[in-house]
Design a protein around this motif. Sequence first.
Motif, PDB file in Angstrom:
ATOM      1  N   LEU A   1      -4.674  18.695  12.709  1.00  0.00           N
ATOM      2  CA  LEU A   1      -3.943  19.918  12.379  1.00  0.00           C
ATOM      3  C   LEU A   1      -4.592  21.138  13.032  1.00  0.00           C
ATOM      4  CD1 LEU A   1      -1.662  21.235  10.707  1.00  0.00           C
ATOM      5  CD2 LEU A   1      -3.334  21.506   8.884  1.00  0.00           C
ATOM      6  N   LEU A   2      -5.921  21.219  12.994  1.00  0.00           N
ATOM      7  CA  LEU A   2      -6.613  22.346  13.624  1.00  0.00           C
ATOM      8  C   LEU A   2      -6.397  22.356  15.136  1.00  0.00           C
ATOM      9  CD1 LEU A   2      -9.956  22.425  11.620  1.00  0.00           C
ATOM     10  CD2 LEU A   2      -8.030  24.004  11.447  1.00  0.00           C
ATOM     11  N   LEU A   3      -6.453  21.178  15.764  1.00  0.00           N
ATOM     12  CA  LEU A   3      -6.184  21.108  17.197  1.00  0.00           C
ATOM     13  C   LEU A   3      -4.741  21.501  17.506  1.00  0.00           C
ATOM     14  CD1 LEU A   3      -8.127  17.857  18.102  1.00  0.00           C
ATOM     15  CD2 LEU A   3      -8.611  20.167  18.930  1.00  0.00           C
ATOM     16  N   GLY A   4      -3.813  21.132  16.627  1.00  0.00           N
ATOM     17  CA  GLY A   4      -2.428  21.542  16.806  1.00  0.00           C
ATOM     18  C   GLY A   4      -2.262  23.048  16.709  1.00  0.00           C
ATOM     19  N   VAL A   5      -2.977  23.665  15.762  1.00  0.00           N
ATOM     20  CA  VAL A   5      -2.916  25.121  15.626  1.00  0.00           C
ATOM     21  C   VAL A   5      -3.477  25.798  16.877  1.00  0.00           C
ATOM     22  CG1 VAL A   5      -3.870  27.073  14.327  1.00  0.00           C
ATOM     23  CG2 VAL A   5      -2.891  25.133  13.117  1.00  0.00           C
ATOM     24  N   VAL A   6      -4.586  25.275  17.401  1.00  0.00           N
ATOM     25  CA  VAL A   6      -5.160  25.829  18.630  1.00  0.00           C
ATOM     26  C   VAL A   6      -4.186  25.666  19.798  1.00  0.00           C
ATOM     27  CG1 VAL A   6      -7.002  25.501  20.342  1.00  0.00           C
ATOM     28  CG2 VAL A   6      -7.551  25.543  17.920  1.00  0.00           C
ATOM     29  N   ALA A   7      -3.552  24.497  19.903  1.00  0.00           N
ATOM     30  CA  ALA A   7      -2.610  24.255  20.993  1.00  0.00           C
ATOM     31  C   ALA A   7      -1.409  25.193  20.901  1.00  0.00           C
ATOM     32  CB  ALA A   7      -2.145  22.795  20.984  1.00  0.00           C
ATOM     33  N   VAL A   8      -0.862  25.356  19.716  1.00  0.00           N
ATOM     34  CA  VAL A   8       0.298  26.250  19.550  1.00  0.00           C
ATOM     35  C   VAL A   8      -0.099  27.705  19.808  1.00  0.00           C
ATOM     36  CG1 VAL A   8       1.940  27.163  17.859  1.00  0.00           C
ATOM     37  CG2 VAL A   8       1.583  24.718  18.037  1.00  0.00           C
TER      38      VAL A   8
ATOM     39  N   PRO B   1      -5.137  15.541   2.632  1.00  0.00           N
ATOM     40  CA  PRO B   1      -5.319  15.043   3.999  1.00  0.00           C
ATOM     41  C   PRO B   1      -6.723  14.484   4.225  1.00  0.00           C
ATOM     42  CG  PRO B   1      -5.427  17.430   3.976  1.00  0.00           C
ATOM     43  CD  PRO B   1      -5.064  16.996   2.573  1.00  0.00           C
ATOM     44  N   THR B   2      -6.794  13.548   5.158  1.00  0.00           N
ATOM     45  CA  THR B   2      -8.079  12.983   5.538  1.00  0.00           C
ATOM     46  C   THR B   2      -8.745  13.897   6.574  1.00  0.00           C
ATOM     47  OG1 THR B   2      -7.139  11.712   7.345  1.00  0.00           O
ATOM     48  CG2 THR B   2      -7.192  10.649   5.177  1.00  0.00           C
ATOM     49  N   GLY B   3      -9.981  13.578   6.938  1.00  0.00           N
ATOM     50  CA  GLY B   3     -10.701  14.365   7.932  1.00  0.00           C
ATOM     51  C   GLY B   3     -10.010  14.340   9.282  1.00  0.00           C
ATOM     52  N   GLN B   4      -9.500  13.168   9.670  1.00  0.00           N
ATOM     53  CA  GLN B   4      -8.779  13.054  10.939  1.00  0.00           C
ATOM     54  C   GLN B   4      -7.538  13.940  10.945  1.00  0.00           C
ATOM     55  OE1 GLN B   4      -8.053   8.830  11.074  1.00  0.00           O
ATOM     56  NE2 GLN B   4      -9.473   8.617  12.797  1.00  0.00           N
TER      57      GLN B   4
ATOM     58  N   THR C   1       0.839  -1.197   0.000  1.00  0.00           N
ATOM     59  CA  THR C   1       0.000   0.000   0.000  1.00  0.00           C
ATOM     60  C   THR C   1       0.876   1.250   0.000  1.00  0.00           C
ATOM     61  OG1 THR C   1      -0.538  -1.004   2.096  1.00  0.00           O
ATOM     62  CG2 THR C   1      -2.304   0.112   0.972  1.00  0.00           C
ATOM     63  N   GLU C   2       0.442   2.177  -0.789  1.00  0.00           N
ATOM     64  CA  GLU C   2       1.189   3.433  -0.854  1.00  0.00           C
ATOM     65  C   GLU C   2       0.655   4.375   0.220  1.00  0.00           C
ATOM     66  OE1 GLU C   2       1.757   6.995  -4.005  1.00  0.00           O
ATOM     67  OE2 GLU C   2       1.794   4.946  -4.773  1.00  0.00           O
ATOM     68  N   ALA C   3       1.558   5.060   0.880  1.00  0.00           N
ATOM     69  CA  ALA C   3       1.168   6.002   1.934  1.00  0.00           C
ATOM     70  C   ALA C   3       0.459   7.193   1.302  1.00  0.00           C
ATOM     71  CB  ALA C   3       2.392   6.470   2.700  1.00  0.00           C
TER      72      ALA C   3
END
Length: 178
Positions: free
Chosen positions: A18-25, A10-13, A2-4
């Motif tokens: 990524l959005l949670l990471g932006v909020v955390a930063v 990007p998927t929904g997850q 399987t290819e990565a």
Amino acid sequence: MTEAPSYLSPTGQEIVFLLLGVVAVGAALLVVTTKQLVHAALWLVVCFGALAGGYLVLTAEFVAWVQLLIYVGAIVVLLLFGIMLTRAPIGRAADLDSRNRPAAAIVAVATAAVLVTVIVDGFRSAYAPLKPGAGSAGELGSAIFRNWVLPFEVLSVLLLAALVGAIVLSRTDIRGRE
């Protein structure tokens, strides 16, 4: 084989992570840049909450609950009590400002650029599919007590030493203090 998946689709997850990471930063930046200590503690709650959300996206429910209960529920409350009990001065103090903010900002941006470059370059082709239940209490406990017993015990002794040191420093009835 399987290819990565590509990071360009990007998927929904991954988007939520990524959005949670932006909020955390963003909340972490507000923790260190706000001028009010209580506001900094509240931004720390937002940062820890975003991290718990990130753990939920990574299917580590137990770690997310521990993050909420221990860090948000205990550490931030302890920090707020510490702020209130020390009677720390509120607002800016001229004798505490070293006026090195431009140099500190340059060093911070340079360090962040180096870290982001190293992480992106190191994990460019790495991909780990998420499996439900991989962050359960059983698997986590098994990993800690099989593979990480020595660091776990060293950390517990270090935390005990820090607790004893905090008690000794907070006592006022010890002779020899001026």
